[in-house]
Scaffold this active site. Structure first.
Site, short mmCIF file in Angstrom:
data_model
loop_
_atom_site.label_atom_id
_atom_site.label_comp_id
_atom_site.label_asym_id
_atom_site.label_seq_id
_atom_site.Cartn_x
_atom_site.Cartn_y
_atom_site.Cartn_z
N GLU A 152 -14.94 -37.52 -41.59
CA GLU A 152 -14.91 -37.00 -40.24
C GLU A 152 -13.59 -36.38 -39.80
OE1 GLU A 152 -15.94 -38.71 -35.86
OE2 GLU A 152 -15.12 -39.88 -37.12
N ASP A 187 -19.93 -35.38 -35.96
CA ASP A 187 -19.78 -35.91 -34.93
C ASP A 187 -20.18 -34.62 -33.88
OD1 ASP A 187 -18.54 -36.57 -32.08
OD2 ASP A 187 -18.26 -38.47 -33.09
N GLN A 213 -22.85 -38.91 -35.02
CA GLN A 213 -22.69 -39.68 -33.83
C GLN A 213 -22.70 -38.69 -32.82
OE1 GLN A 213 -18.65 -41.09 -35.08
NE2 GLN A 213 -19.58 -43.06 -35.59
N GLU A 249 -21.59 -43.03 -29.83
CA GLU A 249 -20.05 -43.45 -29.79
C GLU A 249 -19.71 -42.63 -28.53
OE1 GLU A 249 -16.61 -43.58 -32.77
OE2 GLU A 249 -17.38 -41.45 -32.43
#
Length: 268
Positions: A152, A187, A213, A249
């Site tokens: 990430e 993400d 996410q 998240e």
């Protein structure tokens, strides 16, 4: 929790670090199940024995989707991860082995390998070479376990100095090491803060995406509280054929249960 978008289903997992914080951690598993979730993720299970986390999951009827590799002590060079830190090889390796141990007990199929902050005195090329070498070693340990390692890139506004430059760099490392074992953690929040073009970038990277996410921007609240067009984003993720989970998240703006109304608004 499976929701139907205009382009097909997507699967949502509750992130227990960020959601259901109205109750103590051990009670969040039941709270998530009562809200309709069938799966959860959270960064650090290491404060509890793996068998204790397993019991909490089983009692609530939940699956564990993702954990992170362990973080170092607050204020240390490895507080955000050790992969990108020259001189922290043993700490990195110990952390990977511990994460795989927990993943086996929890049946978590994705482990986010935290890159960490590049030390100010470290040469950029040396730090990146350290990172690639570390990820290759981690892939060797994960091969055959059923676990996929996820890389990430965290935006530099929230995490100045974070080693991994971008999701595209993460994808290049995954390709170079072993894309069957290493993938990208996409993400949406970090992608938007980084440089936007969320849908286009997801479509380019989705063959390598190991996990997704979500949170909105600004504020990192639930979808619908910021600028990201989540109705379109989730529909395109479903349309892409991505079959993994999407971790929620985000920090609920006005309570976790109240904030879940975003789901109905995003699937019209």
């Amino acid at each position: 929790m499976i929701i139907e978008t205009s382009s097909g289903p997507v699967r949502l997992a509750a992130n227990l670090k960020w959601m259901f914080t109205e109750v103590p951690f051990a009670e969040r598993f039941t709270a998530a199940a009562q809200a309709g979730f069938t799966a959860v993720e959270f960064a650090s299970p290491y404060e509890l024995a793996p068998t204790e986390v397993r019991r909490l999951l089983d009692d609530a009827g939940l699956a564990q989707i993702l954990i992170n590799t362990p973080a170092g002590a607050p204020g240390s060079r490895t507080a955000s991860g050790a992969a990108y830190v020259p001189g922290a090889r043993q700490k990195f390796r110990d952390g990977v082995l511990r994460a795989l141990e927990y993943a086996a007990v929890l049946d978590a199929r994705v482990v986010h390998v935290m890159a960490g902050i590049k030390p100010a005195e470290a040469d950029a090329e040396s730090a990146f070479a350290t990172y690639v070498t570390n990820i290759a070693w981690a892939a060797e340990q994960a091969r055959g376990t059923g676990v996929r390692l996820a890389l990430e890139a965290i935006n530099k506004r929230d995490q100045p100095g974070y080693g991994l430059a971008s999701m595209e760099t993460a994808a290049a490392v995954a390709e170079a090491v072993d894309p069957d074992v290493v993938g990208v953690l996409f993400d949406v929040y970090h992608a938007q803060v980084d440089r936007g073009n969320v849908i286009e970038r997801f479509e380019q990277l989705h063959p390598l995406v190991a996990h997704v996410q979500i949170a909105d921007n600004p504020g990192r609240g639930e979808p619908g509280t910021g600028e990201i067009a989540y109705e379109r984003v989730l529909a395109r993720i479903a349309q892409s054929g991505y079959a993994g989970w999407i971790g929620c998240e985000y920090a609920p703006v006005a309570g976790t249960r109240e904030g879940l109304s975003w789901i109905e608004r995003s699937i019209r």
